[in-house]
Design an enzyme around this catalytic site. Structure first.
Site, PDB file in Angstrom:
ATOM      1  N   HIS A 108      11.146  20.074  22.905  1.00 42.66           N
ATOM      2  CA  HIS A 108      11.326  19.180  24.053  1.00 42.66           C
ATOM      3  C   HIS A 108      10.152  18.226  24.164  1.00 42.66           C
ATOM      4  CE1 HIS A 108       8.792  22.493  25.479  1.00 42.66           C
ATOM      5  NE2 HIS A 108       8.297  21.633  26.350  1.00 42.66           N
ATOM      6  N   HIS A 143       4.516  13.985  23.317  1.00 38.30           N
ATOM      7  CA  HIS A 143       4.537  14.819  22.109  1.00 38.30           C
ATOM      8  C   HIS A 143       5.593  15.904  22.230  1.00 38.30           C
ATOM      9  CE1 HIS A 143       2.197  16.875  25.132  1.00 38.30           C
ATOM     10  NE2 HIS A 143       2.537  18.007  24.530  1.00 38.30           N
TER      11      HIS A 143
END
Lengths: 172, 172
Positions: free
Chosen positions: A116, A34
């Site tokens: 990220h 995720h």
């Protein structure tokens, strides 16, 4: 209760990330791959409804957008984290900023927002450098559409469970 | 690709179920505690959009309802599964039947639909009886509102990832 607002990447990218996460990320079994937009810690059980209302409101005016993961990067020495990085962080940063408007006031975040997708964390320093050296030579090019965000909350066993998705409306 | 349509129970019930699942359910780390409404195996990558459209359509005419888990039951000898059972299965069965209207044709399911929240599976027969004997004496009473369903899909590592939630609209 811990709440998380995340973007789940496409299946192709999740599978790629998991191939590395299973070895290098102790959170591998707690949540699928995720990008975290925001994490909220709260003792207020009623805050869930408040967050849902806010996310419905924010997402209703946003449109889907494309992102491309094009390399592996790291947060050393701030954090011993290796992650898939975006070619252009601006669309995700815009999403983050929209999300913060009207969001419950919080302490100043420790680091500026850097979208990220973590593939390794809590690594020993030499391990981090070995993995990073190996991965940075790989040709990474994963493009995907961000057309939804997910609100999750954390269970007692630290696993994150899905509560609600918010689809970004298509442009007229 | 494997798709799953599930109901995630409230945090309280998920935490209770996990206390047992961590010992007795090999799927403990693959998916949070859930009630499966339907599982769909498909080689057609485009089927995701089709399922989303169908679920949007079906859920738009449904209202939230209450369910109560009031005991532990099992599927022995058909399956060595222990589960939390519902006082009244009718509302969940209605949901299942609504979901099946217009759903892609499938083989006749092996067993009639029995809504359940698995807390143990793949158990040895004597283990199953021991656990069941121990749990059936517990006073179980968990009430919750079903006001959403979740569409998940399965990654290569067998973990289920959330794709979209469908909130059942409140009654006018």
């Amino acid at each position: 209760m811990n709440y998380g607002i995340v973007v789940f990447p496409s299946k192709e990218i999740q599978d790629f990330a998991n191939n590395h996460r299973k070895r290098y990320d102790p959170h591998y079994k707690l949540i699928p791959p995720h990008i975290t937009i925001k994490k909220i810690e709260s003792n207020d059980e009623n805050q869930l409804d408040e967050i849902v209302t806010l996310l419905e409101d924010v997402t209703s005016s946003l449109s889907p957008f494309e992102i491309t993961f094009n390399r592996v990067s790291n947060f050393f020495p701030l954090n011993n984290v290796i992650y898939l990085a975006l070619e252009d962080t601006e669309p995700m940063t815009n999403l983050y900023e929209e999300m913060n408007k009207g969001m419950i006031k919080e302490e100043q975040p420790r680091y500026p927002f850097t979208p990220h997708l973590t593939i390794g964390q809590n690594l020993m320093e030499d391990e981090l450098f070995d993995i990073f050296a190996n991965l940075k030579s790989q040709n990474i090019q994963y493009r995907m559409k961000v057309d939804r965000i997910h609100l999750l909350y954390q269970l007692e066993n630290e696993v994150w469970t899905a509560y609600q998705s918010f689809v970004l409306p298509k442009e007229k």
